[in-house]
Design a protein around this motif. Structure first.
Motif, mmCIF file in Angstrom:
data_model
loop_
_atom_site.group_PDB
_atom_site.id
_atom_site.type_symbol
_atom_site.label_atom_id
_atom_site.label_comp_id
_atom_site.label_asym_id
_atom_site.label_seq_id
_atom_site.Cartn_x
_atom_site.Cartn_y
_atom_site.Cartn_z
ATOM 1 N N ASP A 129 0.958 -1.224 -0.114
ATOM 2 C CA ASP A 129 -0.039 -0.075 -0.066
ATOM 3 C C ASP A 129 0.780 1.285 0.079
ATOM 4 O O ASP A 129 0.348 2.424 0.283
ATOM 5 C CB ASP A 129 -0.787 -0.071 1.242
ATOM 6 C CG ASP A 129 -2.107 -1.122 1.247
ATOM 7 O OD1 ASP A 129 -2.530 -1.555 0.206
ATOM 8 O OD2 ASP A 129 -2.048 -1.770 2.255
ATOM 9 N N GLU A 131 3.493 4.358 -1.463
ATOM 10 C CA GLU A 131 3.596 5.372 -2.263
ATOM 11 C C GLU A 131 4.419 4.996 -3.287
ATOM 12 O O GLU A 131 4.176 4.885 -4.764
ATOM 13 C CB GLU A 131 4.250 6.457 -1.938
ATOM 14 C CG GLU A 131 4.603 7.785 -3.045
ATOM 15 C CD GLU A 131 3.203 8.572 -3.228
ATOM 16 O OE1 GLU A 131 3.213 9.286 -3.982
ATOM 17 O OE2 GLU A 131 2.253 8.049 -2.593
ATOM 18 N N ARG A 134 2.514 2.480 -5.747
ATOM 19 C CA ARG A 134 1.486 3.585 -6.511
ATOM 20 C C ARG A 134 1.994 4.100 -7.646
ATOM 21 O O ARG A 134 1.617 4.009 -8.992
ATOM 22 C CB ARG A 134 0.827 4.444 -5.833
ATOM 23 C CG ARG A 134 -0.389 5.430 -6.401
ATOM 24 C CD ARG A 134 -0.816 6.536 -5.634
ATOM 25 N NE ARG A 134 0.069 7.541 -5.363
ATOM 26 C CZ ARG A 134 0.523 8.449 -6.305
ATOM 27 N NH1 ARG A 134 -0.128 8.285 -7.400
ATOM 28 N NH2 ARG A 134 1.336 9.336 -6.062
#
Length: 203
Positions: A129, A131, A134
């Motif tokens: 989860d 950064e 992402r």
């Protein structure tokens, strides 16, 4: 606990962590990205990480280079002082951060994308989860096993797993490009391995 008992405990815990590395199709995508950008387009693999993860990144780069896939290690902090210039068209980045939140690594993503907006990003992290997850095109998760360090802080289990993930990438790229002992000998002249590879090929 004796040293012998501690040794067995550490080995067992790290072995379990290795066996728990989760496979996803991102491994296939990572291998394909490396082959496409390095062996078809003529780019190189650029690895990066901070601290202990940075040492693993350097090891991955040198292992790739010795097995026919040009790779360099880029220190994220030095990238901010001119070393970013090592990046060229068709390169790709392999970024390592156990937390996925390492500031310098995330800043490197921004700098690299400013220079080459389409540069592919492969991430190795223990945080699905994060950064980094992402931002990357491909994410290879370590499984997040706890460190064997008594404090639960020092990178120990995590760096072992990162090293093995690097080996998975190296071995599969080496296999798929058909890299030979003769080619290895051309890149590894010195030491026992250089002698052994030349002896096996009469190079």
């Amino acid at each position: 606990m004796t040293i012998q008992e501690s040794m067995h405990d550490i080995v067992e815990r790290e072995a379990r962590a290795l066996l728990s590395i989760p496979y996803t199709p991102d491994y296939d995508r990572a291998v394909e990205l490396i082959i496409e950008h390095v062996h078809r387009r003529g780019g190189k693999l650029v690895t990066a990480g901070m601290g202990k993860a940075g040492q693993i990144a350097m090891n991955i780069a040198t292992t790739f280079s010795s097995t026919g896939t040009p790779a360099v290690n880029l220190h994220p902090s030095e990238a901010q002082h001119g070393d970013l210039g090592v990046l060229q068209p068709n390169d790709l980045l392999l970024l390592i951060s156990n937390s996925g939140r390492t500031r310098e690594v995330l800043e490197l993503v921004t700098l690299a994308k400013n220079l080459y907006p389409d540069i592919p990003l492969i991430g190795i992290t223990g945080n699905p989860d994060s950064e980094l997850t992402r931002l990357t095109d491909v994410t290879l998760l370590t499984g997040g096993a706890p460190e064997v360090c008594p404090l639960g802080l020092t990178p120990t289990t995590s760096t072992t797993v990162m090293t093995v993930i690097g080996d998975i990438l190296v071995v599969n790229v080496t296999r798929l490009i058909g890299f030979t002992t003769e080619e290895y000998a051309k890149r590894h002249h010195g030491g026992y391995l250089g002698h052994k590879s030349r002896r096996e090929t009469d190079f």
